[in-house]
Motif scaffolding. Structure first.
Motif, short mmCIF file in Angstrom:
data_model
loop_
_atom_site.label_atom_id
_atom_site.label_comp_id
_atom_site.label_asym_id
_atom_site.label_seq_id
_atom_site.Cartn_x
_atom_site.Cartn_y
_atom_site.Cartn_z
N MET A 1 0.84 -1.17 0.00
CA MET A 1 0.00 0.00 0.00
C MET A 1 0.88 1.24 0.00
N SER A 2 0.59 2.17 -0.87
CA SER A 2 1.45 3.35 -0.98
C SER A 2 1.09 4.40 0.07
N GLN A 3 2.09 5.21 0.39
CA GLN A 3 1.93 6.35 1.30
C GLN A 3 2.06 7.61 0.46
N THR A 4 1.23 8.60 0.80
CA THR A 4 1.24 9.86 0.06
C THR A 4 1.82 10.95 0.94
N TYR A 5 2.70 11.75 0.35
CA TYR A 5 3.33 12.87 1.04
C TYR A 5 3.16 14.12 0.19
N ILE A 6 3.12 15.27 0.85
CA ILE A 6 3.19 16.56 0.17
C ILE A 6 4.54 17.16 0.54
N GLY A 7 5.33 17.48 -0.47
CA GLY A 7 6.67 18.01 -0.23
C GLY A 7 6.88 19.35 -0.90
N TYR A 8 7.69 20.19 -0.25
CA TYR A 8 8.04 21.51 -0.78
C TYR A 8 9.53 21.54 -1.05
N HIS A 9 9.88 22.01 -2.24
CA HIS A 9 11.27 22.04 -2.70
C HIS A 9 11.64 23.48 -3.03
N GLY A 10 12.62 24.04 -2.32
CA GLY A 10 13.07 25.39 -2.58
C GLY A 10 14.31 25.38 -3.46
N THR A 11 14.34 26.28 -4.44
CA THR A 11 15.46 26.33 -5.37
C THR A 11 15.55 27.73 -5.98
N TYR A 40 15.25 16.27 -2.63
CA TYR A 40 14.93 16.67 -1.26
C TYR A 40 13.72 17.58 -1.18
N PHE A 41 12.88 17.30 -0.18
CA PHE A 41 11.68 18.08 0.10
C PHE A 41 11.54 18.30 1.60
N PHE A 42 10.80 19.33 1.96
CA PHE A 42 10.33 19.51 3.32
C PHE A 42 8.88 19.05 3.33
N GLU A 43 8.54 18.17 4.24
CA GLU A 43 7.19 17.63 4.27
C GLU A 43 6.21 18.64 4.86
N LYS A 44 5.15 18.91 4.11
CA LYS A 44 4.00 19.71 4.54
C LYS A 44 4.32 21.11 5.05
N ASP A 45 5.50 21.66 4.80
CA ASP A 45 5.86 22.94 5.42
C ASP A 45 6.57 23.84 4.42
N ILE A 46 5.79 24.67 3.77
CA ILE A 46 6.34 25.58 2.76
C ILE A 46 7.36 26.54 3.37
N GLN A 47 7.14 26.96 4.63
CA GLN A 47 8.05 27.93 5.26
C GLN A 47 9.45 27.36 5.42
N GLN A 48 9.57 26.05 5.62
CA GLN A 48 10.91 25.43 5.71
C GLN A 48 11.63 25.56 4.38
#
Length: 174
Positions: A1-11, A40-48
């Protein structure tokens, strides 16, 4: 079963536009990466992601991308059983990887240990909660500032890429 994540990537803006145009992130292969090879991503946190761009990298112009990530095999480094496995691998390799390819001293063996783990069990994503460096506890509490980082090893797990923030501060005036 897959897990879903929301990630934010700054560049940077230019790298971000390349990612949006190609519909693909570049994999980081640096020897000192905290979570090994991957995107690389920060999970669920755009501010990071913003803090990474502004404070860590000091980009004048930056772009934050949001991605939906669906992984079948996730290595959660906040899990005690997983940490025991990493400890065994670390003991196994001991001091064999104390220098980088260029001969300079290695600060962390993280990527070496995770590469060994990947050879044992090929995973899609590795995830870890880290304390935010150079910060203190919230007054009169034991709450510390943290960030959850996700490293996507298998780019096919990245299902969407969208721009969510852009900051262009440098302009050329004629």
């Amino acid at each position: 079963m897959s897990q879903t994540y929301i990630g934010y990537h700054g560049t940077t803006v230019s790298r971000g536009e390349n990612i949006l145009n190609s519909k693909q992130y570049s994999i980081s292969y640096k020897e000192e990466e905290w979570l090994g090879k991957g995107v690389y991503f920060f999970e669920k946190d755009i501010q990071q992601a913003v803090n990474f761009c502004v404070k860590a990298r000091k980009y004048e112009d930056y772009l934050v991308l949001k991605s939906k990530i669906e992984a079948n095999i996730c290595i959660d480094l906040d899990n005690l059983e997983t940490m025991k496995i990493l400890e065994r691998i670390s003991q196994e390799i001991k001091n064999r990887y104390m220098k980088l390819k260029d001969g300079s001293p290695r600060k962390l063996k993280n990527s070496v240990i995770l590469e060994k783990l990947y050879k044992i069990k090929q995973y899609d994503v590795v995830k870890k909660t880290f304390p935010v460096l150079k910060t203190t506890n919230i007054n009169d509490t034991n709450f510390i500032w943290v960030q959850v980082q996700i490293c996507v090893r298998n780019r096919e797990c990245i299902k969407t890429i969208e721009e969510v923030m852009r900051n262009e501060r440098s302009y050329i005036f004629n």
